[in-house]
Design an enzyme around this catalytic site. Structure first.
Site, PDB file in Angstrom:
ATOM      1  N   ASP A  56      14.282  71.018 -13.120  1.00 43.74           N
ATOM      2  CA  ASP A  56      14.413  69.634 -13.147  1.00 43.74           C
ATOM      3  C   ASP A  56      14.459  68.655 -11.845  1.00 43.74           C
ATOM      4  O   ASP A  56      14.513  69.271 -10.775  1.00 43.74           O
ATOM      5  CB  ASP A  56      15.765  69.074 -14.033  1.00 43.74           C
ATOM      6  N   ASP A 125      28.049  68.575 -22.344  1.00 44.67           N
ATOM      7  CA  ASP A 125      27.513  68.293 -23.652  1.00 44.67           C
ATOM      8  C   ASP A 125      26.540  69.669 -24.022  1.00 44.67           C
ATOM      9  O   ASP A 125      26.078  69.527 -24.979  1.00 44.67           O
ATOM     10  CB  ASP A 125      26.713  67.041 -23.618  1.00 44.67           C
ATOM     11  N   HIS A 127      24.116  70.666 -22.559  1.00 48.05           N
ATOM     12  CA  HIS A 127      22.562  70.760 -22.044  1.00 48.05           C
ATOM     13  C   HIS A 127      22.447  71.751 -20.919  1.00 48.05           C
ATOM     14  O   HIS A 127      23.235  72.433 -20.185  1.00 48.05           O
ATOM     15  CB  HIS A 127      22.309  69.388 -21.509  1.00 48.05           C
ATOM     16  N   GLU A 132      19.288  67.433 -23.152  1.00 47.78           N
ATOM     17  CA  GLU A 132      20.311  66.737 -23.684  1.00 47.78           C
ATOM     18  C   GLU A 132      20.246  67.145 -25.464  1.00 47.78           C
ATOM     19  O   GLU A 132      19.335  67.247 -25.850  1.00 47.78           O
ATOM     20  CB  GLU A 132      20.160  65.051 -23.430  1.00 47.78           C
TER      21      GLU A 132
END
Ligand code: F6R
Length: 252
Positions: A56, A125, A127, A132
């Site tokens: 990313d 979370d 990810h 997400e």
């Protein structure tokens, strides 16, 4: 954790010098990169034929921006090994046509023969990359909006939360699952819930790392605090011991 992860990646490169590596940024892989650099310097681990694809990049940050993932990779890894620039790929955060760029990124991965081993960190979370909660488990490389929690978590690298980009280009969950092998690393108690939910929870787009359960070849390298909430932890350790014993016996 870093030594173990680095030895797995080094093993991949030694068995196939032209390996395609999927790479990650963030705090977690820093130790792994340090170990790989050490192996390059002391043992001659050769990256000259390796191809890399990063997961990313922040959308809107150029390669020279101090917080860009281009810069992170250059400073923490590429400037210290002998990888060839032309075989290093990181999403272009300044692309004018993001849709076309993402399709091209996918195509380049395919043309390279596919990722042999993908290194992954995990967000609190759950990810993977910047996929997400709610990201389709079949998603491909695209732009994602970061959650407020991720923006807060990553603010430590910026001079204020408002400076953290709200968007990122990320490989999709489907892109990640296409890699031949996955290597997840996690450390610290802050990751314990995400690790438990990913490894032992239901497969759900609410925790995108739970998609790891769909992959045929995943290795999770965890430190003690990150593995604390795993219900089957002692079974996993037992499995590893049995495997080591069988390997040792096979060598006799
Ligand atoms: C970064 C990435 C992210 C991080 C995750 C954990 O390329 O893919 O998914 O792995 O946000 O970040 P750290 O390691 O900083 O806790």
């Amino acid at each position: 954790m870093s030594k173990k992860a680095a030895s797995i990646i080094a093993g991949q490169i030694r068995s196939k010098p032209s390996s395609v590596l999927g790479l990650a940024t963030g705090s977690t892989p820093l130790g792994t990169y340090k170990e790989l650099i050490k192996m390059h310097r002391k043992e001659g681990l050769d990256f000259s034929r390796v191809t890399t694809f990063n997961l990313d990049e922040y959308y809107g940050l150029g390669p020279d921006h101090p917080q860009s993932y281009h810069r992170f990779m250059e400073e923490n890894f590429f400037s210290k090994i002998n990888a060839k620039k032309r075989r290093v790929h990181i999403p272009d955060g300044l692309t004018k046509n993001v849709g076309a760029f993402c399709l091209r990124y996918e195509e380049m991965i395919k043309q390279s023969g596919g990722v042999d081993i993908q290194l992954l960190g995990i967000g609190r979370d759950g990810h993977l990359g910047f996929n997400e909660p709610g990201s389709s488990l079949g998603s491909r490389t695209r732009v994602k909006t970061l959650t407020e929690e991720t923006v807060r978590d990553n603010a430590r690298f910026f001079s204020g939360q408002e400076k953290v980009p709200k968007l990122a280009i990320t490989m999709g969950v489907g892109t990640i699952l296409d890699a031949k092998k996955l290597l997840l690393i996690a450390s610290g108690q802050v990751k314990a819930e995400a690790v438990r939910d990913s490894v032992e929870g239901p497969v759900t787009s609410s925790v995108t790392a739970s998609a790891l359960q769909l992959h045929p070849h995943v290795t999770c390298v965890l430190d003690e605090p990150a593995s604390r909430l795993l219900a089957q932890k002692y079974y996993y350790m037992y499995v590893e011991k049995v495997a080591e014993t069988i390997e040792a016996e096979a060598r006799i």
